[in-house]
Design a protein around this motif. Structure first.
Motif, PDB file in Angstrom:
ATOM      1  N   ASP A  46      53.819  22.161  31.976  1.00  0.00           N
ATOM      2  CA  ASP A  46      52.882  21.620  31.001  1.00  0.00           C
ATOM      3  C   ASP A  46      52.980  22.222  29.613  1.00  0.00           C
ATOM      4  OD1 ASP A  46      51.930  23.979  32.093  1.00  0.00           O
ATOM      5  OD2 ASP A  46      49.831  23.403  31.965  1.00  0.00           O
ATOM      6  N   ASN A  47      53.417  23.444  29.474  1.00  0.00           N
ATOM      7  CA  ASN A  47      53.431  24.056  28.150  1.00  0.00           C
ATOM      8  C   ASN A  47      54.711  23.826  27.362  1.00  0.00           C
ATOM      9  OD1 ASN A  47      50.855  25.274  28.390  1.00  0.00           O
ATOM     10  ND2 ASN A  47      51.758  26.793  29.751  1.00  0.00           N
ATOM     11  N   VAL A  48      55.793  23.492  28.034  1.00  0.00           N
ATOM     12  CA  VAL A  48      57.067  23.384  27.324  1.00  0.00           C
ATOM     13  C   VAL A  48      57.756  22.030  27.476  1.00  0.00           C
ATOM     14  CG1 VAL A  48      57.520  25.859  27.432  1.00  0.00           C
ATOM     15  CG2 VAL A  48      58.349  24.391  29.240  1.00  0.00           C
ATOM     16  N   ALA A  49      57.300  21.207  28.376  1.00  0.00           N
ATOM     17  CA  ALA A  49      58.020  19.978  28.703  1.00  0.00           C
ATOM     18  C   ALA A  49      58.057  18.959  27.566  1.00  0.00           C
ATOM     19  CB  ALA A  49      57.422  19.329  29.947  1.00  0.00           C
ATOM     20  N   HIS A  50      57.014  18.924  26.750  1.00  0.00           N
ATOM     21  CA  HIS A  50      56.950  17.893  25.714  1.00  0.00           C
ATOM     22  C   HIS A  50      58.094  17.978  24.710  1.00  0.00           C
ATOM     23  CE1 HIS A  50      53.388  15.454  26.372  1.00  0.00           C
ATOM     24  NE2 HIS A  50      52.907  16.515  26.990  1.00  0.00           N
ATOM     25  N   LYS A  51      58.578  19.169  24.430  1.00  0.00           N
ATOM     26  CA  LYS A  51      59.662  19.249  23.452  1.00  0.00           C
ATOM     27  C   LYS A  51      61.001  18.781  24.016  1.00  0.00           C
ATOM     28  CE  LYS A  51      60.251  24.251  23.869  1.00  0.00           C
ATOM     29  NZ  LYS A  51      60.209  25.500  23.144  1.00  0.00           N
ATOM     30  N   PHE A  52      61.070  18.568  25.339  1.00  0.00           N
ATOM     31  CA  PHE A  52      62.298  18.082  25.951  1.00  0.00           C
ATOM     32  C   PHE A  52      62.230  16.603  26.326  1.00  0.00           C
ATOM     33  CE2 PHE A  52      62.244  22.641  26.651  1.00  0.00           C
ATOM     34  CZ  PHE A  52      63.483  22.981  26.141  1.00  0.00           C
ATOM     35  N   LEU A  53      61.093  15.980  26.089  1.00  0.00           N
ATOM     36  CA  LEU A  53      60.956  14.550  26.384  1.00  0.00           C
ATOM     37  C   LEU A  53      61.954  13.675  25.629  1.00  0.00           C
ATOM     38  CD1 LEU A  53      57.159  13.870  26.825  1.00  0.00           C
ATOM     39  CD2 LEU A  53      58.990  13.236  28.379  1.00  0.00           C
ATOM     40  N   PRO A  54      62.186  13.905  24.333  1.00  0.00           N
ATOM     41  CA  PRO A  54      63.172  13.054  23.646  1.00  0.00           C
ATOM     42  C   PRO A  54      64.559  13.114  24.283  1.00  0.00           C
ATOM     43  CG  PRO A  54      61.867  14.264  22.050  1.00  0.00           C
ATOM     44  CD  PRO A  54      61.501  14.808  23.398  1.00  0.00           C
TER      45      PRO A  54
END
Length: 116
Positions: A46-54
């Motif tokens: 939850d804390n780091v996954a968003h920056k790898f979504l693209p």
């Protein structure tokens, strides 16, 4: 298709097996979609996954349907081989992204526990 937490729960074992090499089949489009849902919904990392979504969303779309007609000149074999190479390459990209997310998540947790 709408994804749920249950989809992530059921697919996670297979995804992790493929990541560590216990299951040699490449990642399917469905598994990639489940990972995208899990990252977007903060179910995993939850804390780091968003920056790898693209990166995960930018993986090439590959239709995994079985090849149909064979031709006399072997063009069907070449096309099937090309598709298999693309699927394998995409699977390797998914593995790389997952390993980086795992590493970043560990570093994030260490910063929280030990200070940075």
């Amino acid at each position: 298709m709408t994804r749920t937490v249950q989809d992530v729960k059921f697919a996670l074992h297979t995804i992790m097996d493929k990541l560590v090499g216990n299951h040699l089949e490449p990642f399917s489009t469905e598994e990639i979609e489940i990972l995208i849902f899990a990252f977007e919904s903060n179910i995993l990392f939850d804390n780091v996954a968003h920056k790898f979504l693209p990166s995960l969303k930018g993986l090439p779309e590959i239709h995994e349907a079985a090849s149909g007609v064979e031709t006399e000149d072997g063009a069907g074999d070449k096309e099937q081989s090309y598709q298999e190479n693309l699927i394998t390459e995409r699977s390797d990209m998914v593995k790389s992204i997952l390993l980086i997310v795992l590493k970043e998540n560990i570093f994030h947790e260490m910063k929280i526990r030990f200070g940075a």
